[in-house]
Design a protein around this motif. Structure first.
Motif, PDB file in Angstrom:
ATOM      1  N   LYS A  73       8.601  36.269  -7.128  1.00 36.82           N
ATOM      2  CA  LYS A  73       8.964  35.758  -8.443  1.00 36.82           C
ATOM      3  C   LYS A  73      10.450  35.429  -8.535  1.00 36.82           C
ATOM      4  CE  LYS A  73       8.487  36.794 -13.375  1.00 36.82           C
ATOM      5  NZ  LYS A  73       8.017  37.775 -14.395  1.00 36.82           N
ATOM      6  N   PHE A  74      11.296  36.271  -7.955  1.00 33.66           N
ATOM      7  CA  PHE A  74      12.749  36.066  -8.029  1.00 33.66           C
ATOM      8  C   PHE A  74      13.224  35.050  -6.991  1.00 33.66           C
ATOM      9  CE2 PHE A  74      17.105  36.949  -6.773  1.00 33.66           C
ATOM     10  CZ  PHE A  74      17.758  37.057  -7.986  1.00 33.66           C
ATOM     11  N   PHE A  75      12.833  35.252  -5.726  1.00 40.18           N
ATOM     12  CA  PHE A  75      13.415  34.478  -4.635  1.00 40.18           C
ATOM     13  C   PHE A  75      12.808  33.086  -4.464  1.00 40.18           C
ATOM     14  CE2 PHE A  75      14.535  38.836  -3.432  1.00 40.18           C
ATOM     15  CZ  PHE A  75      15.878  38.678  -3.145  1.00 40.18           C
ATOM     16  N   SER A  76      11.614  32.839  -4.975  1.00 40.98           N
ATOM     17  CA  SER A  76      11.004  31.516  -4.830  1.00 40.98           C
ATOM     18  C   SER A  76      11.223  30.636  -6.066  1.00 40.98           C
ATOM     19  CB  SER A  76       9.501  31.641  -4.555  1.00 40.98           C
ATOM     20  OG  SER A  76       8.839  32.228  -5.668  1.00 40.98           O
ATOM     21  N   TYR A  77      12.021  31.108  -7.004  1.00 41.32           N
ATOM     22  CA  TYR A  77      12.270  30.347  -8.240  1.00 41.32           C
ATOM     23  C   TYR A  77      13.082  29.090  -7.946  1.00 41.32           C
ATOM     24  CZ  TYR A  77      14.152  29.054 -12.796  1.00 41.32           C
ATOM     25  OH  TYR A  77      14.507  28.354 -13.924  1.00 41.32           O
ATOM     26  N   ILE A  78      12.611  27.957  -8.464  1.00 39.58           N
ATOM     27  CA  ILE A  78      13.314  26.681  -8.337  1.00 39.58           C
ATOM     28  C   ILE A  78      13.728  26.215  -9.732  1.00 39.58           C
ATOM     29  CG2 ILE A  78      13.104  24.236  -7.702  1.00 39.58           C
ATOM     30  CD1 ILE A  78      13.224  25.946  -5.293  1.00 39.58           C
ATOM     31  N   HIS A  79      15.009  25.854  -9.881  1.00 40.20           N
ATOM     32  CA  HIS A  79      15.490  25.383 -11.179  1.00 40.20           C
ATOM     33  C   HIS A  79      14.751  24.093 -11.557  1.00 40.20           C
ATOM     34  CE1 HIS A  79      18.210  23.848 -14.290  1.00 40.20           C
ATOM     35  NE2 HIS A  79      18.691  25.077 -14.373  1.00 40.20           N
ATOM     36  N   PRO A  80      14.172  24.042 -12.762  1.00 40.29           N
ATOM     37  CA  PRO A  80      13.343  22.876 -13.133  1.00 40.29           C
ATOM     38  C   PRO A  80      14.108  21.555 -13.175  1.00 40.29           C
ATOM     39  CG  PRO A  80      13.762  24.317 -15.031  1.00 40.29           C
ATOM     40  CD  PRO A  80      14.239  25.053 -13.823  1.00 40.29           C
ATOM     41  N   LYS A  81      15.401  21.599 -13.453  1.00 42.86           N
ATOM     42  CA  LYS A  81      16.182  20.359 -13.561  1.00 42.86           C
ATOM     43  C   LYS A  81      16.836  19.979 -12.238  1.00 42.86           C
ATOM     44  CE  LYS A  81      20.022  18.182 -16.059  1.00 42.86           C
ATOM     45  NZ  LYS A  81      21.059  18.357 -17.115  1.00 42.86           N
ATOM     46  N   TYR A  82      17.505  20.952 -11.583  1.00 39.40           N
ATOM     47  CA  TYR A  82      18.289  20.642 -10.380  1.00 39.40           C
ATOM     48  C   TYR A  82      17.497  20.794  -9.083  1.00 39.40           C
ATOM     49  CZ  TYR A  82      22.096  20.980 -13.725  1.00 39.40           C
ATOM     50  OH  TYR A  82      22.908  20.789 -14.814  1.00 39.40           O
ATOM     51  N   LYS A  83      16.285  21.372  -9.184  1.00 40.88           N
ATOM     52  CA  LYS A  83      15.410  21.535  -8.013  1.00 40.88           C
ATOM     53  C   LYS A  83      16.074  22.329  -6.891  1.00 40.88           C
ATOM     54  CE  LYS A  83      12.548  18.931 -10.246  1.00 40.88           C
ATOM     55  NZ  LYS A  83      11.415  19.554 -10.971  1.00 40.88           N
ATOM     56  N   THR A  84      16.856  23.320  -7.257  1.00 41.58           N
ATOM     57  CA  THR A  84      17.540  24.182  -6.281  1.00 41.58           C
ATOM     58  C   THR A  84      17.153  25.640  -6.529  1.00 41.58           C
ATOM     59  OG1 THR A  84      19.456  24.335  -7.767  1.00 41.58           O
ATOM     60  CG2 THR A  84      19.528  22.649  -6.033  1.00 41.58           C
ATOM     61  N   PRO A  85      17.205  26.487  -5.499  1.00 40.29           N
ATOM     62  CA  PRO A  85      16.892  27.920  -5.667  1.00 40.29           C
ATOM     63  C   PRO A  85      18.042  28.646  -6.369  1.00 40.29           C
ATOM     64  CG  PRO A  85      17.527  27.472  -3.404  1.00 40.29           C
ATOM     65  CD  PRO A  85      17.481  26.150  -4.081  1.00 40.29           C
ATOM     66  N   MET A  86      18.096  28.518  -7.694  1.00 34.52           N
ATOM     67  CA  MET A  86      19.234  28.985  -8.479  1.00 34.52           C
ATOM     68  C   MET A  86      19.484  30.480  -8.317  1.00 34.52           C
ATOM     69  SD  MET A  86      19.853  28.764 -12.599  1.00 34.52           S
ATOM     70  CE  MET A  86      18.723  30.136 -12.900  1.00 34.52           C
ATOM     71  N   ASN A  87      18.438  31.295  -8.372  1.00 28.61           N
ATOM     72  CA  ASN A  87      18.614  32.742  -8.254  1.00 28.61           C
ATOM     73  C   ASN A  87      19.252  33.123  -6.920  1.00 28.61           C
ATOM     74  OD1 ASN A  87      17.431  32.985 -10.722  1.00 28.61           O
ATOM     75  ND2 ASN A  87      15.440  33.657  -9.958  1.00 28.61           N
ATOM     76  N   SER A 111      21.618  29.871   3.430  1.00 29.28           N
ATOM     77  CA  SER A 111      21.076  31.216   3.204  1.00 29.28           C
ATOM     78  C   SER A 111      20.177  31.258   1.983  1.00 29.28           C
ATOM     79  CB  SER A 111      22.220  32.233   3.056  1.00 29.28           C
ATOM     80  OG  SER A 111      23.094  31.856   2.007  1.00 29.28           O
ATOM     81  N   SER A 112      20.521  30.496   0.944  1.00 31.13           N
ATOM     82  CA  SER A 112      19.672  30.471  -0.251  1.00 31.13           C
ATOM     83  C   SER A 112      18.328  29.818   0.055  1.00 31.13           C
ATOM     84  CB  SER A 112      20.379  29.733  -1.394  1.00 31.13           C
ATOM     85  OG  SER A 112      20.615  28.378  -1.062  1.00 31.13           O
ATOM     86  N   ARG A 113      18.332  28.815   0.927  1.00 30.10           N
ATOM     87  CA  ARG A 113      17.073  28.183   1.340  1.00 30.10           C
ATOM     88  C   ARG A 113      16.242  29.117   2.221  1.00 30.10           C
ATOM     89  NH1 ARG A 113      14.681  23.944  -1.231  1.00 30.10           N
ATOM     90  NH2 ARG A 113      16.311  22.680  -2.170  1.00 30.10           N
ATOM     91  N   LEU A 114      16.924  29.894   3.049  1.00 31.57           N
ATOM     92  CA  LEU A 114      16.218  30.874   3.883  1.00 31.57           C
ATOM     93  C   LEU A 114      15.520  31.904   3.011  1.00 31.57           C
ATOM     94  CD1 LEU A 114      15.620  32.037   6.705  1.00 31.57           C
ATOM     95  CD2 LEU A 114      17.767  33.289   6.550  1.00 31.57           C
ATOM     96  N   LEU A 115      16.225  32.396   1.988  1.00 28.46           N
ATOM     97  CA  LEU A 115      15.628  33.354   1.052  1.00 28.46           C
ATOM     98  C   LEU A 115      14.470  32.708   0.291  1.00 28.46           C
ATOM     99  CD1 LEU A 115      18.840  35.063  -0.389  1.00 28.46           C
ATOM    100  CD2 LEU A 115      17.212  36.030   1.243  1.00 28.46           C
ATOM    101  N   LEU A 116      14.604  31.419  -0.026  1.00 30.01           N
ATOM    102  CA  LEU A 116      13.530  30.702  -0.706  1.00 30.01           C
ATOM    103  C   LEU A 116      12.265  30.690   0.154  1.00 30.01           C
ATOM    104  CD1 LEU A 116      12.416  28.792  -2.932  1.00 30.01           C
ATOM    105  CD2 LEU A 116      13.399  26.896  -1.621  1.00 30.01           C
ATOM    106  N   GLY A 117      12.438  30.393   1.445  1.00 30.16           N
ATOM    107  CA  GLY A 117      11.283  30.390   2.345  1.00 30.16           C
ATOM    108  C   GLY A 117      10.636  31.755   2.456  1.00 30.16           C
ATOM    109  N   MET A 118      11.462  32.807   2.529  1.00 30.99           N
ATOM    110  CA  MET A 118      10.921  34.165   2.600  1.00 30.99           C
ATOM    111  C   MET A 118      10.224  34.542   1.302  1.00 30.99           C
ATOM    112  SD  MET A 118      14.137  35.995   4.547  1.00 30.99           S
ATOM    113  CE  MET A 118      13.356  37.603   4.701  1.00 30.99           C
ATOM    114  N   GLY A 119      10.764  34.057   0.172  1.00 31.90           N
ATOM    115  CA  GLY A 119      10.133  34.333  -1.116  1.00 31.90           C
ATOM    116  C   GLY A 119       8.794  33.638  -1.253  1.00 31.90           C
ATOM    117  N   ARG A 120       8.728  32.386  -0.807  1.00 33.19           N
ATOM    118  CA  ARG A 120       7.465  31.644  -0.880  1.00 33.19           C
ATOM    119  C   ARG A 120       6.385  32.282  -0.011  1.00 33.19           C
ATOM    120  NH1 ARG A 120       9.571  25.495  -0.364  1.00 33.19           N
ATOM    121  NH2 ARG A 120      10.026  26.313   1.710  1.00 33.19           N
ATOM    122  N   ASP A 121       6.822  32.886   1.110  1.00 36.72           N
ATOM    123  CA  ASP A 121       5.870  33.570   1.993  1.00 36.72           C
ATOM    124  C   ASP A 121       5.584  34.987   1.526  1.00 36.72           C
ATOM    125  OD1 ASP A 121       5.766  31.338   3.563  1.00 36.72           O
ATOM    126  OD2 ASP A 121       7.221  32.046   5.021  1.00 36.72           O
TER     127      ASP A 121
END
Length: 287
Positions: free
Chosen positions: A157-171, A141-151
């Motif tokens: 700004k909130f949903f497409s954020y990727i953690h700089p160290k872990y490379k995961t959609p932390m928010n 679900s977090s990846r789904l939100l990431l895709g919707m945020g990128r689109d």
């Protein structure tokens, strides 16, 4: 699953019952289409894990056809397990048990065929698998939100954020954690089940519509069976089962969908892309 199948089979054989029972598959005295559709609307929740395979496709480098094959294997394996467990449970219930509370029926069967040890063992197994399932759902679900945020369908700004160290959609992970905890302690299990089924069935119905739109209408691939008839059947089945959900589930589901449609409509009207499109149209009209 394996522990239950072996224990139930042993109990049935030593109890001089037959493992072959046509009534466990079809009982004309109690059969009804409404009950089947209502049951299908509930059990669809148990199948929804397979869509996480496509949602997490970005995490692997295998080809797309292997993703599709993995989905098919998952559904087949699930079906074998579910049918086996349900078939044996129906034989046991028909001969030994009266179900007073459907929510605890499975645990009553476990106590009957294996005593407290089997009941405790499978209970802990269910808890462990529940944790694994929750983690998979949260990741998907977090990846789904990431895709919707990128689109930019939802705030980018909130949903497409990727953690700089872990490379995961932390928010998104934290947001889904908070929603999951609140839902677990405040919502009725039936409503949660119906909402999950509603979202899944409606989503699958639209997937079939997208197949028709992409292949049959846009790309003019005139394979009527593959790109029109089969998707129409799939869409019809999904919508028919969806209609078998509880009234409360449908009300909440359609309400939530309506909010989403309104949000998308308002956002489209006031987005930069829409304003630019309107400006271009006005410029063409003036010309």
């Amino acid at each position: 699953m394996i522990a239950f199948v072996f224990s139930a089979s042993h109990f049935i054989i030593t109890g001089e019952l037959s493992l072959i029972s046509y009534k466990a598959i079809y009982d004309g005295d109690s059969f009804s289409i409404g009950a089947v559709i209502g049951g299908a609307a509930i059990v669809i929740v148990a199948y929804l894990g397979f869509d996480a395979i496509t949602t997490l496709a970005e995490e692997t480098n295998v080809a797309g056809n292997k993703i599709g094959l993995a989905i098919m294997f998952t559904c087949v394996i699930q079906t074998v397990f579910y049918v086996s467990v349900t078939y044996l449970a129906v034989i046991l219930v028909g001969n030994y048990l009266t179900i007073d509370n459907p929510d605890t029926a499975f645990f009553n069967i476990l106590e009957t065929i294996g005593g407290g040890f089997l009941q405790t063992f499978i209970t802990f197994t269910i808890i462990a698998s529940g944790i694994a399932s929750a983690l998979a759902s949260q990741s998907a679900s977090s990846r789904l939100l990431l895709g919707m945020g990128r689109d930019n369908v939802i705030p980018q700004k909130f949903f497409s954020y990727i953690h700089p160290k872990y490379k995961t959609p932390m928010n998104n992970i934290l947001l889904m954690s908070i929603i999951g905890v609140i839902g677990a302690v405040s919502l009725d299990l039936q409503i949660v089940s119906d909402l999950v089924a509603f979202g899944g069935l409606l989503g699958f119905a639209f997937v079939n519509i997208c197949v028709i739109n992409h292949y049959y209408l846009k790309n003019k691939q005139k394979n009527i069976v593959k790109h029109l008839i089969v998707p129409l059947i799939g869409m019809s089945v999904c919508l028919y089962i969806l209609w078998g959900l509880s009234t409360a589930g449908k009300i909440v589901g359609f309400t939530w969908m309506g909010i989403g449609v309104c949000y998308f409509a308002i956002r489209s009207m006031y987005s930069k892309e829409s304003k630019k499109l309107l400006t271009d149209i006005e410029g063409q009209n003036i010309s």
